[in-house]
Design a protein around this motif. Structure first.
Motif, PDB file in Angstrom:
ATOM      1  N   GLN A 151       0.857  -1.036  -0.046  1.00 30.53           N
ATOM      2  CA  GLN A 151       0.023   0.162  -0.034  1.00 30.53           C
ATOM      3  C   GLN A 151       0.843   1.369   0.256  1.00 30.53           C
ATOM      4  O   GLN A 151       0.509   2.359  -0.636  1.00 30.53           O
ATOM      5  N   LYS A 152       1.961   1.047   0.725  1.00 31.10           N
ATOM      6  CA  LYS A 152       2.728   2.356   0.787  1.00 31.10           C
ATOM      7  C   LYS A 152       3.699   2.677  -0.597  1.00 31.10           C
ATOM      8  O   LYS A 152       3.612   3.801  -0.751  1.00 31.10           O
ATOM      9  N   LEU A 153       4.071   1.290  -1.026  1.00 30.31           N
ATOM     10  CA  LEU A 153       4.755   1.578  -2.536  1.00 30.31           C
ATOM     11  C   LEU A 153       3.745   2.031  -3.474  1.00 30.31           C
ATOM     12  O   LEU A 153       4.214   2.847  -4.018  1.00 30.31           O
ATOM     13  N   LYS A 154       2.522   1.640  -3.303  1.00 26.24           N
ATOM     14  CA  LYS A 154       1.689   2.105  -4.361  1.00 26.24           C
ATOM     15  C   LYS A 154       1.371   3.717  -4.305  1.00 26.24           C
ATOM     16  O   LYS A 154       1.383   4.576  -5.065  1.00 26.24           O
ATOM     17  N   ALA A 155       1.017   4.280  -3.064  1.00 24.20           N
ATOM     18  CA  ALA A 155       1.010   5.344  -2.588  1.00 24.20           C
ATOM     19  C   ALA A 155       2.289   6.322  -3.047  1.00 24.20           C
ATOM     20  O   ALA A 155       2.189   7.384  -3.505  1.00 24.20           O
ATOM     21  N   ASP A 156       3.517   5.839  -2.881  1.00 20.12           N
ATOM     22  CA  ASP A 156       4.553   6.694  -3.267  1.00 20.12           C
ATOM     23  C   ASP A 156       4.579   6.929  -4.679  1.00 20.12           C
ATOM     24  O   ASP A 156       5.021   7.678  -5.337  1.00 20.12           O
ATOM     25  N   VAL A 157       4.401   5.755  -5.556  1.00 21.53           N
ATOM     26  CA  VAL A 157       4.405   5.770  -7.046  1.00 21.53           C
ATOM     27  C   VAL A 157       3.137   6.726  -7.404  1.00 21.53           C
ATOM     28  O   VAL A 157       3.436   7.485  -8.040  1.00 21.53           O
ATOM     29  N   GLU A 158       1.974   6.800  -6.636  1.00 21.50           N
ATOM     30  CA  GLU A 158       1.214   7.566  -7.117  1.00 21.50           C
ATOM     31  C   GLU A 158       1.350   9.040  -7.020  1.00 21.50           C
ATOM     32  O   GLU A 158       1.161  10.075  -7.840  1.00 21.50           O
ATOM     33  N   GLN A 159       2.196   9.469  -5.736  1.00 21.21           N
ATOM     34  CA  GLN A 159       2.660  10.561  -5.662  1.00 21.21           C
ATOM     35  C   GLN A 159       3.729  11.078  -6.820  1.00 21.21           C
ATOM     36  O   GLN A 159       3.904  12.127  -7.020  1.00 21.21           O
ATOM     37  N   PHE A 160       4.492   9.942  -6.804  1.00 23.11           N
ATOM     38  CA  PHE A 160       5.646  10.349  -8.002  1.00 23.11           C
ATOM     39  C   PHE A 160       4.986  10.715  -9.343  1.00 23.11           C
ATOM     40  O   PHE A 160       5.560  11.532  -9.934  1.00 23.11           O
ATOM     41  N   LYS A 161       3.660  10.005  -9.794  1.00 21.82           N
ATOM     42  CA  LYS A 161       3.093  10.169 -11.019  1.00 21.82           C
ATOM     43  C   LYS A 161       2.429  11.815 -10.755  1.00 21.82           C
ATOM     44  O   LYS A 161       2.547  12.753 -11.859  1.00 21.82           O
ATOM     45  N   ARG A 162       2.019  12.131  -9.669  1.00 20.44           N
ATOM     46  CA  ARG A 162       1.297  13.409  -9.628  1.00 20.44           C
ATOM     47  C   ARG A 162       2.679  14.465  -9.684  1.00 20.44           C
ATOM     48  O   ARG A 162       2.173  15.707 -10.126  1.00 20.44           O
ATOM     49  N   ASP A 163       3.670  14.318  -9.469  1.00 18.81           N
ATOM     50  CA  ASP A 163       4.661  15.212  -9.351  1.00 18.81           C
ATOM     51  C   ASP A 163       5.372  15.215 -10.822  1.00 18.81           C
ATOM     52  O   ASP A 163       6.597  15.892 -10.997  1.00 18.81           O
TER      53      ASP A 163
END
Length: 130
Positions: free
Chosen positions: A25-37
């Protein structure tokens, strides 16, 4: 009265699965944040015990596989592009009981959630310098 090792193992296995799912879940959230950036990474879960994070800009992916019976998580970096100079070496994180429940360990040192995610994601999410 001696503790029942089967119950202890069952309790550990249940806690280890939860720790593994939390990592995902945390890896997925990190990737989603990376994409938003503005990044171009993706997170997939090909199976219950496998996560994959890839980044077309860095030309790298990390494949993370849990082996619940052996209480370890293996991770391997792979090149996804001919443009990449090469992939870093992978490794193993062991899952052990720690002060706060199941924890990851690398080289017999505890690794907190942020450190584990950094170890797994930093090579993949960093883009090559221009």
């Amino acid at each position: 009265m001696a503790a029942n090792p089967i119950n202890n193992e069952a309790q550990f296995a249940q806690a280890a699965v939860q720790h593994w799912q939390d990592l995902g879940q945390k890896l997925k959230a990190d990737v989603e944040q990376f994409k938003r950036d503005g990044g171009s990474a993706s997170f997939t879960q090909p199976s219950t015990n496998e996560y994959r994070v890839s980044n077309s800009d860095s030309g790298l992916a990390v494949i993370i596989v849990a082996d619940p019976e052996d209480h370890i998580v293996r991770y391997n970096f792979v090149s996804t592009s001919n443009q990449t100079a090469g992939a870093p070496e992978g490794g193993i994180l062991s899952m052990r009981m720690g002060k706060t429940g199941v924890e990851f360990y690398s080289s017999d040192q505890p690794v907190n959630a942020d450190e584990a995610r950094g170890l797994l994601l930093d090579p993949v999410l960093k883009t090559p310098s221009a």
